[in-house]
Scaffold this motif. Structure first.
Motif, PDB file in Angstrom:
ATOM      1  N   LYS A  55      -1.651  -5.947 -10.148  1.00 44.41           N
ATOM      2  CA  LYS A  55      -0.994  -5.464  -8.940  1.00 44.41           C
ATOM      3  C   LYS A  55       0.207  -4.593  -9.286  1.00 44.41           C
ATOM      4  O   LYS A  55       0.789  -4.712 -10.365  1.00 44.41           O
ATOM      5  CB  LYS A  55      -0.560  -6.632  -8.058  1.00 44.41           C
ATOM      6  N   GLY A  56       0.552  -3.718  -8.316  1.00 44.39           N
ATOM      7  CA  GLY A  56       1.716  -2.869  -8.497  1.00 44.39           C
ATOM      8  C   GLY A  56       1.340  -1.401  -8.601  1.00 44.39           C
ATOM      9  O   GLY A  56       0.170  -1.034  -8.670  1.00 44.39           O
ATOM     10  N   GLY A  57       2.373  -0.566  -8.582  1.00 46.19           N
ATOM     11  CA  GLY A  57       2.158   0.861  -8.744  1.00 46.19           C
ATOM     12  C   GLY A  57       1.939   1.589  -7.434  1.00 46.19           C
ATOM     13  O   GLY A  57       1.854   0.993  -6.359  1.00 46.19           O
ATOM     14  N   ILE A  58       1.846   2.896  -7.538  1.00 43.84           N
ATOM     15  CA  ILE A  58       1.703   3.785  -6.380  1.00 43.84           C
ATOM     16  C   ILE A  58       0.443   4.617  -6.548  1.00 43.84           C
ATOM     17  O   ILE A  58       0.231   5.209  -7.616  1.00 43.84           O
ATOM     18  CB  ILE A  58       2.919   4.720  -6.246  1.00 43.84           C
ATOM     19  N   LEU A 253       2.487   4.266   2.999  1.00 42.47           N
ATOM     20  CA  LEU A 253       2.158   2.884   3.327  1.00 42.47           C
ATOM     21  C   LEU A 253       2.799   1.962   2.305  1.00 42.47           C
ATOM     22  O   LEU A 253       2.793   2.238   1.096  1.00 42.47           O
ATOM     23  CB  LEU A 253       0.645   2.652   3.320  1.00 42.47           C
ATOM     24  N   VAL A 254       3.344   0.860   2.814  1.00 44.55           N
ATOM     25  CA  VAL A 254       3.926  -0.173   1.956  1.00 44.55           C
ATOM     26  C   VAL A 254       3.304  -1.513   2.330  1.00 44.55           C
ATOM     27  O   VAL A 254       2.574  -1.629   3.314  1.00 44.55           O
ATOM     28  CB  VAL A 254       5.458  -0.229   2.122  1.00 44.55           C
ATOM     29  N   ARG A 255       3.589  -2.538   1.555  1.00 41.95           N
ATOM     30  CA  ARG A 255       2.999  -3.850   1.818  1.00 41.95           C
ATOM     31  C   ARG A 255       3.452  -4.412   3.161  1.00 41.95           C
ATOM     32  O   ARG A 255       4.617  -4.277   3.547  1.00 41.95           O
ATOM     33  CB  ARG A 255       3.352  -4.828   0.703  1.00 41.95           C
ATOM     34  N   ASN A 256       2.506  -5.029   3.860  1.00 48.77           N
ATOM     35  CA  ASN A 256       2.776  -5.691   5.131  1.00 48.77           C
ATOM     36  C   ASN A 256       3.112  -7.150   4.845  1.00 48.77           C
ATOM     37  O   ASN A 256       2.237  -7.921   4.430  1.00 48.77           O
ATOM     38  CB  ASN A 256       1.537  -5.588   6.024  1.00 48.77           C
ATOM     39  N   ASP A 272       1.296  -1.258  -4.765  1.00 49.18           N
ATOM     40  CA  ASP A 272       2.459  -1.575  -3.936  1.00 49.18           C
ATOM     41  C   ASP A 272       2.584  -0.627  -2.757  1.00 49.18           C
ATOM     42  O   ASP A 272       3.099  -0.994  -1.705  1.00 49.18           O
ATOM     43  CB  ASP A 272       3.746  -1.496  -4.769  1.00 49.18           C
ATOM     44  N   ARG A 273       2.111   0.608  -2.935  1.00 47.56           N
ATOM     45  CA  ARG A 273       2.234   1.584  -1.869  1.00 47.56           C
ATOM     46  C   ARG A 273       1.227   2.721  -2.062  1.00 47.56           C
ATOM     47  O   ARG A 273       0.705   2.936  -3.152  1.00 47.56           O
ATOM     48  CB  ARG A 273       3.663   2.140  -1.779  1.00 47.56           C
ATOM     49  N   TYR A 274       0.990   3.419  -0.958  1.00 41.20           N
ATOM     50  CA  TYR A 274       0.154   4.616  -0.957  1.00 41.20           C
ATOM     51  C   TYR A 274       0.999   5.768  -0.410  1.00 41.20           C
ATOM     52  O   TYR A 274       1.659   5.613   0.616  1.00 41.20           O
ATOM     53  CB  TYR A 274      -1.076   4.433  -0.061  1.00 41.20           C
TER      54      TYR A 274
END
Length: 585
Positions: A55-58, A253-256, A272-274
């Motif tokens: 998990k993690g990263g963009i 987009l970030v985590r909900n 972590d995000r798009y």
């Protein structure tokens, strides 16, 4: 538009295990990791490239144009449906897995597939308990009902599919919750409790689960609905929510924090995000993917012709590429509502004069563009039959003699002038229009070409019959992928005249044949698979007889995997990389 079919995997535990295996997330170490991470041509077709649980990263994506909309009640581009699963949850979904497994419908917001009544006209779904919006409120069945009903308002939401209007037993005159506020709609949808939704149909439809996977079933809380402006802030139910929405520029987009893995056995939510950049030059997107600055061209249609030689000629770049065959047709619509195309012989002149090799070359040739098409249904659609009503000569460059004969029959022996539209941000569509312009000029048909913005292409321009008539635009480049992989899922929204909307957003602008409408209804009522598929082939031929569609290419694409991406595979339901499964190293 973009999907396929298959049986549902029974049980959450089985589904989770199957998905874990598909993504390489087994418990027996990394015994297969060497092969799975080897960069080679088609490493993401039928299998997962570079599996990982990290998990993690963009993840960075780019779009050559603007989005049609982020609102699930209206969106109808295939890449939009693919991307929407990051922030919205429909009742069912196509499984995020490689190969034929992606044709499988699996539960998402619902606990399982629908339960039909004996007569096939009532379908019941149970909503998962504990699913929350980004603001912490719990999703209720009434929110799904409201979402479906609002999507029926085609003046507010012109782009979306029209299946629910066709099948639901709506009260007479109902036009969505804004214009028909307070009207009782229990004849169409009931919610007997917070976790149960019941759909009532006008006619039996054994494939209703395919409608349950449409983006239009993603819940919308009525209290938070802002109508046409809802696209600017969709209330998320998925693992990601919007941090920033700058229409025409970018989305982030970030985590909900309200998303709970316990209510969602499918999504892994690795990044972590798009970050999505909009209105980026298409050729520049290719260059940025190849250099490592961008991971994904979100439109998912493959590299542009300008980059084709570079990718295929460099072994290292080719090893990052995938070349799937798609259930998609690139074609040109020819409307009968603009003279002289109200005369069938004038339409036939276009089909005879078209340079099919030029059309194919515009899309990148046989390798990345696809095979020359002579029918509407691609070979991947069950019921496909090969035929060619307008032979284009041994070299497939058009039959000029036949075209001139048709022009004489339509009273235009010296040709005429016409206007053609295409999506301005898509170099392949511009090249297609230019190819037709050159080919038709050989018989005296002078084409004027007009590029329109991708985001509003269907709602305002090439899907808007009044605009076409007023501006005398008779031809429009088009493309269509199956909403699911059968004749109805492919043909209905582009050949049924009843989906044509004078308010804009029409996926069909050229096929207005009452007999075809009747044949579609006949096929829906046919329970014998072979007989039903034979009807789809008959519809294909009947439409071609009217010369209202110029088939171009049965689509293929050349996709390039961005540097550092994990869990990369082509989802056959969308015909592109599965955006829900991706991670990044």
């Amino acid at each position: 538009m973009r999907h396929k079919r298959r049986a549902l995997v029974a049980g959450t535990a089985v589904l989770a295990l199957a998905l874990s295996a598909a993504c390489g997330n087994s418990d027996d170490g990394d015994s297969d990791k060497t092969d799975a991470t080897k960069a080679e041509f088609n490493a993401g077709v039928g299998k997962v490239f570079n599996p990982s649980d990290k998990k993690g990263g963009i993840i960075k994506l780019a779009n050559a144009g603007d989005w049609d909309t982020l609102d699930p009640g209206e969106t109808y581009y295939g890449y939009s449906w693919n991307f929407l699963r990051l922030y919205g949850r429909s009742l069912l979904m196509f499984k995020p897995a490689p190969g034929k497994d992606s044709e499988e419908l699996v539960p998402d917001l619902a606990e399982g597939k629908g339960t039909p009544s004996a007569d096939g006209k009532t379908w019941t779904y149970k909503i998962r308990k504990g699913v929350k919006y980004e603001d912490g409120t719990e999703v209720k069945a009434a929110d799904v009902k409201y979402a479906v009903l609002r999507s029926i308002d085609k003046e507010t939401f012109p782009n979306g599919p029209a299946y629910f209007e066709q099948f639901l037993n709506l009260p007479a005159g109902y036009d969505g919750p804004y214009r028909s506020k307070g009207m009782n709609t229990d004849s169409a949808i009931e919610t007997p409790d917070d976790n149960t939704i019941v759909f009532h149909l006008k006619q039996a439809f054994g494939g209703f689960d395919y409608l349950a996977q449409l983006a239009q079933t993603a819940p919308v809380p009525e209290a938070k609905d802002t109508g046409a402006k809802y696209r600017e802030h969709f209330i998320s139910t998925g693992p990601y929510m919007f941090e920033k929405v700058e229409v025409g520029k970018q989305y982030t987009l970030v985590r909900n924090p309200m998303w709970d893995q316990a209510t969602d056995p499918i999504r892994k939510a690795l990044p972590d995000r798009y970050e999505v950049s909009l209105n980026v030059n298409a050729d520049d997107i290719d260059n940025r993917i190849l250099s490592g600055d961008v991971h994904i061209d979100v439109a998912g249609t493959g590299v542009q012709p300008a980059s084709l030689g570079r990718v295929l000629g460099d072994p290292n770049l080719k090893a990052r590429a995938d070349n799937p065959t798609l259930a998609r047709l690139w074609y040109t619509s020819i409307t009968t509502q603009v003279a002289p195309f109200d005369n069938i012989e004038c339409r036939k002149a276009v089909l005879y004069a078209a340079d099919r090799t030029g059309y194919q070359t515009a899309y990148g040739g046989p390798f990345s563009g696809g095979d020359i098409a002579t029918t509407i249904m691609p070979p991947l659609i069950p019921g496909y039959q090969k035929f060619d009503l307008y032979p284009a000569g041994a070299d497939n460059k058009g039959d000029v003699t036949k075209a001139k004969e048709a022009l004489t029959k339509c009273g235009k022996p010296d040709g005429f002038e016409a206007t053609m539209g295409y999506r301005a941000e898509r170099p392949r569509e511009k090249a297609t229009a230019e190819s037709l312009q050159q080919a038709l000029a050989r018989v005296g048909i002078k084409l004027t070409l007009k590029g329109f913005p991708q985001g509003d292409y269907f709602s305002q321009f090439c899907g808007n019959p009044p605009y076409l008539r007023a501006n005398k635009i008779a031809l429009c480049t088009n493309g269509w992928g199956a909403d699911w992989n059968d004749g109805f899922g492919f043909l209905s929204q582009i050949t049924d005249s009843r989906v044509i909307r004078e308010t804009g957003g029409s996926s069909n602008i050229s096929v207005r044949i009452p007999q075809v409408d009747q044949m579609i209804d006949q096929a829906l009522a046919e329970t014998d698979t072979a007989k039903r598929e034979a009807i789809w082939a008959q519809i294909d031929k009947r439409v071609m007889e009217e010369a209202v569609i110029l088939p171009g290419v049965y689509a293929k694409s050349l996709l390039v995997r961005g540097n550092g991406l994990t869990n990369v595979f082509v989802n056959e339901a969308f015909g592109m990389y599965d955006y829900l499964a991706l991670g990044v190293a």
